[in-house]
Design a protein around this motif. Structure first.
Motif, mmCIF file in Angstrom:
data_model
loop_
_atom_site.group_PDB
_atom_site.id
_atom_site.type_symbol
_atom_site.label_atom_id
_atom_site.label_comp_id
_atom_site.label_asym_id
_atom_site.label_seq_id
_atom_site.Cartn_x
_atom_site.Cartn_y
_atom_site.Cartn_z
ATOM 1 N N UNK A 192 0.818 -1.217 0.000
ATOM 2 C CA UNK A 192 0.000 0.000 0.000
ATOM 3 C C UNK A 192 0.852 1.266 0.000
ATOM 4 N N UNK A 193 2.069 1.155 0.571
ATOM 5 C CA UNK A 193 2.922 2.345 0.631
ATOM 6 C C UNK A 193 3.462 2.709 -0.750
ATOM 7 N N UNK A 194 3.505 1.720 -1.640
ATOM 8 C CA UNK A 194 4.108 1.973 -2.948
ATOM 9 C C UNK A 194 3.095 2.118 -4.070
ATOM 10 N N UNK A 195 1.879 1.599 -3.898
ATOM 11 C CA UNK A 195 1.022 1.451 -5.071
ATOM 12 C C UNK A 195 0.093 2.628 -5.383
ATOM 13 N N UNK A 196 0.385 3.794 -4.817
ATOM 14 C CA UNK A 196 -0.285 4.997 -5.313
ATOM 15 C C UNK A 196 0.821 5.886 -5.863
ATOM 16 N N UNK A 197 0.451 6.804 -6.727
ATOM 17 C CA UNK A 197 1.490 7.635 -7.330
ATOM 18 C C UNK A 197 2.202 8.451 -6.250
ATOM 19 N N UNK A 198 1.404 9.054 -5.339
ATOM 20 C CA UNK A 198 2.024 9.892 -4.305
ATOM 21 C C UNK A 198 2.883 9.036 -3.371
ATOM 22 N N UNK A 199 2.389 7.843 -3.036
ATOM 23 C CA UNK A 199 3.164 6.967 -2.167
ATOM 24 C C UNK A 199 4.472 6.565 -2.811
ATOM 25 N N UNK A 200 4.396 6.252 -4.096
ATOM 26 C CA UNK A 200 5.589 5.834 -4.826
ATOM 27 C C UNK A 200 6.658 6.926 -4.795
ATOM 28 N N UNK A 201 6.234 8.175 -5.047
ATOM 29 C CA UNK A 201 7.188 9.278 -5.062
ATOM 30 C C UNK A 201 7.715 9.596 -3.672
ATOM 31 N N UNK A 202 6.855 9.394 -2.689
ATOM 32 C CA UNK A 202 7.295 9.622 -1.308
ATOM 33 C C UNK A 202 8.415 8.644 -0.971
ATOM 34 N N UNK A 203 8.251 7.383 -1.390
ATOM 35 C CA UNK A 203 9.278 6.383 -1.136
ATOM 36 C C UNK A 203 10.549 6.725 -1.902
ATOM 37 N N UNK A 204 10.355 7.101 -3.149
ATOM 38 C CA UNK A 204 11.511 7.437 -3.971
ATOM 39 C C UNK A 204 12.223 8.660 -3.395
ATOM 40 N N UNK A 205 11.459 9.522 -2.718
ATOM 41 C CA UNK A 205 12.053 10.749 -2.201
ATOM 42 C C UNK A 205 13.124 10.453 -1.148
ATOM 43 N N UNK A 206 13.055 9.269 -0.537
ATOM 44 C CA UNK A 206 14.121 8.888 0.406
ATOM 45 C C UNK A 206 15.453 8.953 -0.321
ATOM 46 N N UNK A 207 15.507 8.303 -1.501
ATOM 47 C CA UNK A 207 16.758 8.283 -2.264
ATOM 48 C C UNK A 207 17.066 9.665 -2.845
ATOM 49 N N UNK A 208 15.998 10.338 -3.332
ATOM 50 C CA UNK A 208 16.214 11.646 -3.961
ATOM 51 C C UNK A 208 16.768 12.645 -2.948
ATOM 52 N N UNK A 209 16.110 12.684 -1.769
ATOM 53 C CA UNK A 209 16.517 13.621 -0.730
ATOM 54 C C UNK A 209 17.951 13.331 -0.281
ATOM 55 N N UNK A 210 18.275 12.043 -0.143
ATOM 56 C CA UNK A 210 19.630 11.668 0.269
ATOM 57 C C UNK A 210 20.643 12.127 -0.785
ATOM 58 N N UNK A 211 20.275 11.952 -2.063
ATOM 59 C CA UNK A 211 21.188 12.343 -3.136
ATOM 60 C C UNK A 211 21.375 13.857 -3.157
ATOM 61 N N UNK A 212 20.259 14.608 -2.986
ATOM 62 C CA UNK A 212 20.361 16.072 -3.001
ATOM 63 C C UNK A 212 21.238 16.545 -1.850
ATOM 64 N N UNK A 213 21.019 15.992 -0.658
ATOM 65 C CA UNK A 213 21.802 16.400 0.507
ATOM 66 C C UNK A 213 23.280 16.108 0.266
ATOM 67 N N UNK A 214 23.547 14.934 -0.338
ATOM 68 C CA UNK A 214 24.935 14.559 -0.608
ATOM 69 C C UNK A 214 25.609 15.542 -1.561
ATOM 70 N N UNK A 215 24.883 15.846 -2.655
ATOM 71 C CA UNK A 215 25.446 16.774 -3.642
ATOM 72 C C UNK A 215 25.673 18.147 -3.006
ATOM 73 N N UNK A 216 24.717 18.598 -2.187
ATOM 74 C CA UNK A 216 24.837 19.906 -1.547
ATOM 75 C C UNK A 216 26.073 19.955 -0.659
#
Ligand code: ATP
Ligand code: MG
Lengths: 262, 304
Positions: free
Chosen positions: A28-52
């Motif tokens: 259920x955490x992955x199978x909605x569009x918003x949920x999917x992006x929220x999960x992906x945001x873990x990696x995205x946010x980590x990558x942005x913080x790293x680059x910063x």
């Protein structure tokens, strides 16, 4: 009309096992569009913080600890929100009408949600660490320095623990408030407004300054982030956790069990 | 079988469900009819264990709903077809239920086919579903675990005439195979079309129940004339008591022949004359609705 054979309910049939419910909750955490992006945001946010960090930090200051800390800040927001939505969407999106008719034992659903959120929290932190490690290697190479690995394994574990505790605060707000927007606002109040109020109180009142670490969960969990708590600090995590986590969560779960689902 | 016994639910001082008892038997479609706010959904939520009752009991074949293991495989429930995560696809919603119940995913495709949702429709997100598509998805979800008992709250709501016809066929066959169906509606017509047994609820209380044949069969005659007051006078002078019924007509206990003679004797031209089948139920239902009516219809210009 002829009378049909009576229908019996099979009370010996196996119930729905917890393992299956955890799988459902993870899905259920992955199978909605918003949920999917929220999960992906873990990696995205980590990558942005790293680059910063690579861009803005001084080459000599670069260390794995810096990356771990930098990534930890946005994580402390994303993970609780995941936990909040996993609970509140049953009410805000009203999916609870199906969830709780398929599994009338609401305690099992709540347990499955908590376990699923913790699994995601730990996995998310491990992914964040991996991205941070890559950042540390890459960033040091760019700056022309040797990568510094200054964070102990114990500390890596206590940082994960701190994030799981933050996630459980989100979970608690979820079961207490049972409304997505309300619980998210509640989490921001908890992590930004309350610390400044308690901080001001400690600043202006001597007696409160001594008391604060015992009753302020935000404050008490800080040692988890750097170096790991001492014996007394663990005790402070225990007492303040009782106030901010255990008691409200117990009350919230009790309310979920009693409440009307509509 | 569903047995509701002296069920009461109060909200504050308000009795939403008031001492309600009824039974739904296997092999029949039981219609739960009542105007808006009568207490239908509340009763159904109590049966499904979502709302705690204030007093009384609701049992499914003698078992309390929460004590049914893996209930989805024994009772199908549809309480509100709109209560869905808008961002999930229809197929995914069924997949989650199938996973919870421990069913193979092939069951999801079977159900989608049964309710005529095409593969491309099933991959759309529910926020892009029409009301009728949501109802179909909700019915598919209720039928997923192949239950012997169905509880459906307003399943025909939003279905077009062809959809209602389809659902009648589906539920008819389900009941003929020995299943129990409890379905609610606030429309007399829908219930008349689909149900075998009817329970009428108003203001939280049961006001009538019986088989459709019993409830629809009313002695007497429905009669309508171009000039209603002349007709009323004609009937009164022939010693027949009558009461207004439906749109501009009258209903009387006398048989059609007697009524026809009385009208002819007074020289009143009739527009309609027939046995008053179903008029009793309709009148009762209209009266119920009128009591709880939210807005009074004021004829234009009245009081000016
Ligand atoms: N939590 C609540 N607090 C106060 N009143 C409530 C609550 N829940 C339901 N009610 C009231 O109970 C009554 C019965 O509601 P219910 O939803 O069961 O009606 P219904 O027969 O399903 O109507 P409809 O045909 O409109 O769906 C309504 O008057 C409603 O306002
Ligand atoms: Mg209703």
């Amino acid at each position: 009309m002829s009378t049909a054979a009576p229908i019996t309910i099979d009370t010996a049939r196996p119930g729905v096992p917890l393992g299956r419910l955890i799988k459902v909750e993870l899905r259920k955490m992955f199978n909605t569009r918003s949920g999917f992006w929220l999960m992906l945001s873990i990696a995205i946010v980590a990558a942005i913080a790293t680059v910063a960090i690579i861009i803005f930090a001084d080459g000599d200051d670069l260390s794995f600890g810096l990356f771990a800390q930098g990534i930890g800040i946005p994580m402390a927001i994303v993970l609780p929100v995941i936990a909040i939505l996993s609970v509140t969407s049953e009410w805000s999106q009203r999916t609870g009408l199906i969830t709780f008719t398929l599994v009338p034992h609401r305690g099992s659903i709540i347990a499955a949600k908590a376990i699923a959120a913790i699994i995601v929290g730990i996995a998310g932190m491990l992914i964040a660490y991996a991205i941070g490690a890559l950042g540390n290697i890459g960033g040091s190479a760019i700056a022309g320095v040797d990568p510094v690995w200054d964070t102990s394994l114990v500390n890596l574990v206590t940082i994960i623990l701190a994030n799981v505790l933050g996630l459980l605060i989100g979970f608690t707000l979820g079961v207490l408030i049972r409304n997505s927007a309300g619980a998210i606002v509640g989490y921001f109040v908890y992590s930004f407004v309350i610390p400044s109020i308690l901080g001001f109180l400690a600043f202006s009142q001597d007696w409160f300054e001594k008391l604060q670490p015992w009753i302020d969960f935000n404050d008490a969990t800080l040692p988890l982030f750097d170096g790991g708590p001492s014996g007394e600090e663990w005790a402070q995590i225990g007492t303040s956790g009782l106030i901010w986590l255990v008691i409200p969560m117990t009350f919230g779960i009790w309310a979920v069990l009693k409440s009307e689902v509509k | 079988m569903i047995t509701v016994d002296r069920l009461t639910k109060t909200y504050g001082g308000y009795r939403a469900v008031d001492d309600v008892s009824f039974e739904c038997r296997p092999g029949a479609v039981t219609g739960f009819l009542g105007p808006n706010g009568a207490g239908k959904s509340t009763t159904m939520r109590i049966i499904a264990g979502l709302t705690p009752a204030t007093s009384g009991s609701a049992l499914v074949s003698g078992v309390n709903y929460p004590d049914i293991p893996n209930p989805g495989t024994q009772i199908g429930v549809l309480l509100d077809a709109s209560a869905q995560h808008a961002g999930r696809t229809g197929r995914e919603i069924l997949a989650l239920s199938a996973l919870t119940m421990g069913l193979p995913m092939s069951r999801v495709d079977e159900m989608l086919q049964l309710v005529s949702l095409t593969p491309s429709e099933s991959k759309r997100r529910v926020k892009n579903y029409s009301l009728g598509m949501r109802q179909r998805l909700g019915i598919a979800n209720a039928l997923l675990g192949d239950p012997k008992i169905l509880i459906l709250d307003e399943p025909a709501n939003g279905l077009d005439p062809a959809g209602i016809h389809w659902m009648r066929g589906l539920l008819r066959e389900y009941a003929n195979r020995g299943g129990t169906v409890l379905l609610s509606s606030h429309l007399l017509h829908e219930i008349e079309v689909i149900a075998d047994e009817i329970i009428v609820i108003g203001n939280g209380k049961i006001v009538a129940e019986g088989t459709k044949a019993e409830l629809l069969q009313t002695a007497g005659t429905f009669v309508k004339a171009g000039d209603p007051s002349a007709l009323a006078n004609a009937l009164t002078s022939a010693g027949l008591t009558s009461a207004p019924s439906g749109d501009g007509g009258l209903r009387t206990e006398a048989d059609p022949a007697t009524v026809g003679k009385a009208a002819a004797a007074a020289g009143v031209a009739l527009v309609e004359l027939r046995p008053a089948e179903g008029a009793g139920l309709e009148e009762m239902f209209l009266q119920l609705t009128a009591e709880t009516q939210r807005e009074t219809i004021t004829p234009e210009g009245a009081g000016a």
